[in-house]
Write a protein that holds these residues in place. Structure first.
Motif, PDB file in Angstrom:
ATOM      1  N   TYR A 271       0.836  -1.207   0.000  1.00 55.53           N
ATOM      2  CA  TYR A 271       0.000   0.000   0.000  1.00 55.53           C
ATOM      3  C   TYR A 271       0.868   1.254   0.000  1.00 55.53           C
ATOM      4  O   TYR A 271       0.610   2.214  -0.754  1.00 55.53           O
ATOM      5  N   THR A 272       1.904   1.263   0.817  1.00 54.10           N
ATOM      6  CA  THR A 272       2.800   2.421   0.904  1.00 54.10           C
ATOM      7  C   THR A 272       3.457   2.703  -0.442  1.00 54.10           C
ATOM      8  O   THR A 272       3.559   3.857  -0.869  1.00 54.10           O
ATOM      9  N   LYS A 273       3.894   1.640  -1.127  1.00 56.62           N
ATOM     10  CA  LYS A 273       4.557   1.807  -2.420  1.00 56.62           C
ATOM     11  C   LYS A 273       3.579   2.314  -3.480  1.00 56.62           C
ATOM     12  O   LYS A 273       3.913   3.194  -4.275  1.00 56.62           O
ATOM     13  N   VAL A 274       2.370   1.766  -3.478  1.00 58.75           N
ATOM     14  CA  VAL A 274       1.365   2.170  -4.465  1.00 58.75           C
ATOM     15  C   VAL A 274       0.953   3.623  -4.240  1.00 58.75           C
ATOM     16  O   VAL A 274       0.832   4.407  -5.191  1.00 58.75           O
ATOM     17  N   ALA A 275       0.737   4.006  -2.967  1.00 58.57           N
ATOM     18  CA  ALA A 275       0.357   5.384  -2.650  1.00 58.57           C
ATOM     19  C   ALA A 275       1.477   6.357  -3.038  1.00 58.57           C
ATOM     20  O   ALA A 275       1.214   7.457  -3.544  1.00 58.57           O
ATOM     21  N   ALA A 276       2.733   5.944  -2.817  1.00 56.95           N
ATOM     22  CA  ALA A 276       3.868   6.800  -3.190  1.00 56.95           C
ATOM     23  C   ALA A 276       3.957   6.948  -4.704  1.00 56.95           C
ATOM     24  O   ALA A 276       4.228   8.044  -5.215  1.00 56.95           O
ATOM     25  N   LEU A 277       3.713   5.854  -5.436  1.00 62.38           N
ATOM     26  CA  LEU A 277       3.742   5.911  -6.902  1.00 62.38           C
ATOM     27  C   LEU A 277       2.669   6.850  -7.420  1.00 62.38           C
ATOM     28  O   LEU A 277       2.909   7.650  -8.343  1.00 62.38           O
ATOM     29  N   GLN A 278       1.468   6.784  -6.818  1.00 62.01           N
ATOM     30  CA  GLN A 278       0.383   7.689  -7.225  1.00 62.01           C
ATOM     31  C   GLN A 278       0.782   9.142  -7.014  1.00 62.01           C
ATOM     32  O   GLN A 278       0.576   9.995  -7.895  1.00 62.01           O
ATOM     33  N   ALA A 279       1.382   9.438  -5.858  1.00 68.21           N
ATOM     34  CA  ALA A 279       1.790  10.812  -5.549  1.00 68.21           C
ATOM     35  C   ALA A 279       2.870  11.299  -6.511  1.00 68.21           C
ATOM     36  O   ALA A 279       2.823  12.445  -6.990  1.00 68.21           O
ATOM     37  N   HIS A 280       3.833  10.437  -6.826  1.00 62.67           N
ATOM     38  CA  HIS A 280       4.910  10.826  -7.739  1.00 62.67           C
ATOM     39  C   HIS A 280       4.375  11.068  -9.149  1.00 62.67           C
ATOM     40  O   HIS A 280       4.807  12.005  -9.838  1.00 62.67           O
ATOM     41  N   LEU A 281       3.445  10.223  -9.606  1.00 63.67           N
ATOM     42  CA  LEU A 281       2.862  10.398 -10.932  1.00 63.67           C
ATOM     43  C   LEU A 281       2.055  11.687 -11.003  1.00 63.67           C
ATOM     44  O   LEU A 281       2.074  12.384 -12.022  1.00 63.67           O
TER      45      LEU A 281
END
Length: 255
Positions: free
Chosen positions: A60-70
């Motif tokens: 979840y942490t990785k997916v949420a971070a990817l969303q924020a970076h995109l």
């Protein structure tokens, strides 16, 4: 022999789509739509992975971070789009004769321009260009951008519905008079308008959610709707880019 031929046909089709993907990815609009699909799917996936008790997984942490970076990357890619939207608004205002379309489409692009202005400022705050309070300020700027996004979507839907009514009536009239070629063109135009209306309706919850007009638990549905609208936009950009590419290739052959 049938199996190898079938596999060859599948490989050729796959290879062709990969080539098209590379061409679409070279365009700014195509790359933005590809990023947008992944961004909003990550939002939906993060909602699905989030633990209700607060002990969220590493995934979840990785997916949420990817969303924020995109999201941040797409804001950077959209820098100065506000100027483009303002120029389009001016062009539409000066060229359109129909009073309703002149008003609704101009309002749509003016709101898009204003949204982009606050979007630019929000990006600047997110990356720390607005001083020590930039990250706090970026939240307020994001809400302002959402207001103009919502208003632009509503104006876009009004103009689309108005155009759909006119195109549908004209298509029926052409079909009744036996002008099948003109009716076919109007059918394609109607299909494009329907896709645009569906995309806008799927996008409406995104700014509405950001403004607190929807409950927090709808975040996953907002992400799913954003993913679907992004796919529609990607298909539309894909068709436009490939059509332009084929026309360019044909011109090269003729030269």
């Amino acid at each position: 022999m049938a199996a190898p031929r079938h596999q060859l046909a599948l490989w050729t089709a796959f290879s062709t789509k990969i080539d098209e993907l590379m061409i679409v990815n070279k365009s700014t609009a195509g790359r933005d739509k590809l990023y947008r699909v992944v961004q909003y799917f990550c939002r939906f996936l993060a909602w699905a992975l989030k633990s209700p008790v607060g002990n969220s997984s590493e995934l979840y942490t990785k997916v949420a971070a990817l969303q924020a970076h995109l999201s941040t990357a797409r804001k950077l890619m959209r820098l100065f789009r506000s100027i483009e939207h303002l120029k389009t608004a001016q062009l539409k205002y000066l060229s359109l004769q129909n009073a309703f379309l002149k008003l609704s489409i101009t309002v749509d692009f003016v709101n898009k321009a204003l949204r982009m202005v606050f979007d630019h400022l929000q990006w600047a705050g997110t990356v720390g260009l607005l001083g020590p309070n930039g990250r706090t300020l970026s939240h307020t700027l994001g809400r302002r951008a959402s207001v103009f996004w919502l208003l632009g979507l509503l104006a876009s839907l009004c103009s689309t519905v108005y155009q759909l009514e006119g195109v549908t009536l004209e298509q029926k009239r052409m079909a009744a008079s036996g002008r099948t070629a003109a009716a076919g063109e109007l059918k394609n135009r109607r299909q494009a308008l329907l896709e645009g209306a569906l995309r806008d309706m799927l996008d409406l919850p995104v700014p509405a959610h950001a403004l607190g007009m929807l409950p927090q638990w709808t975040d996953g549905m907002v992400g799913l709707g954003g993913s679907l609208s992004s796919l529609i936009g990607l298909v539309q950009v894909w068709k436009a880019v490939m059509s332009k590419h084929k026309q360019g290739a044909a011109a090269d052959v003729e030269d």
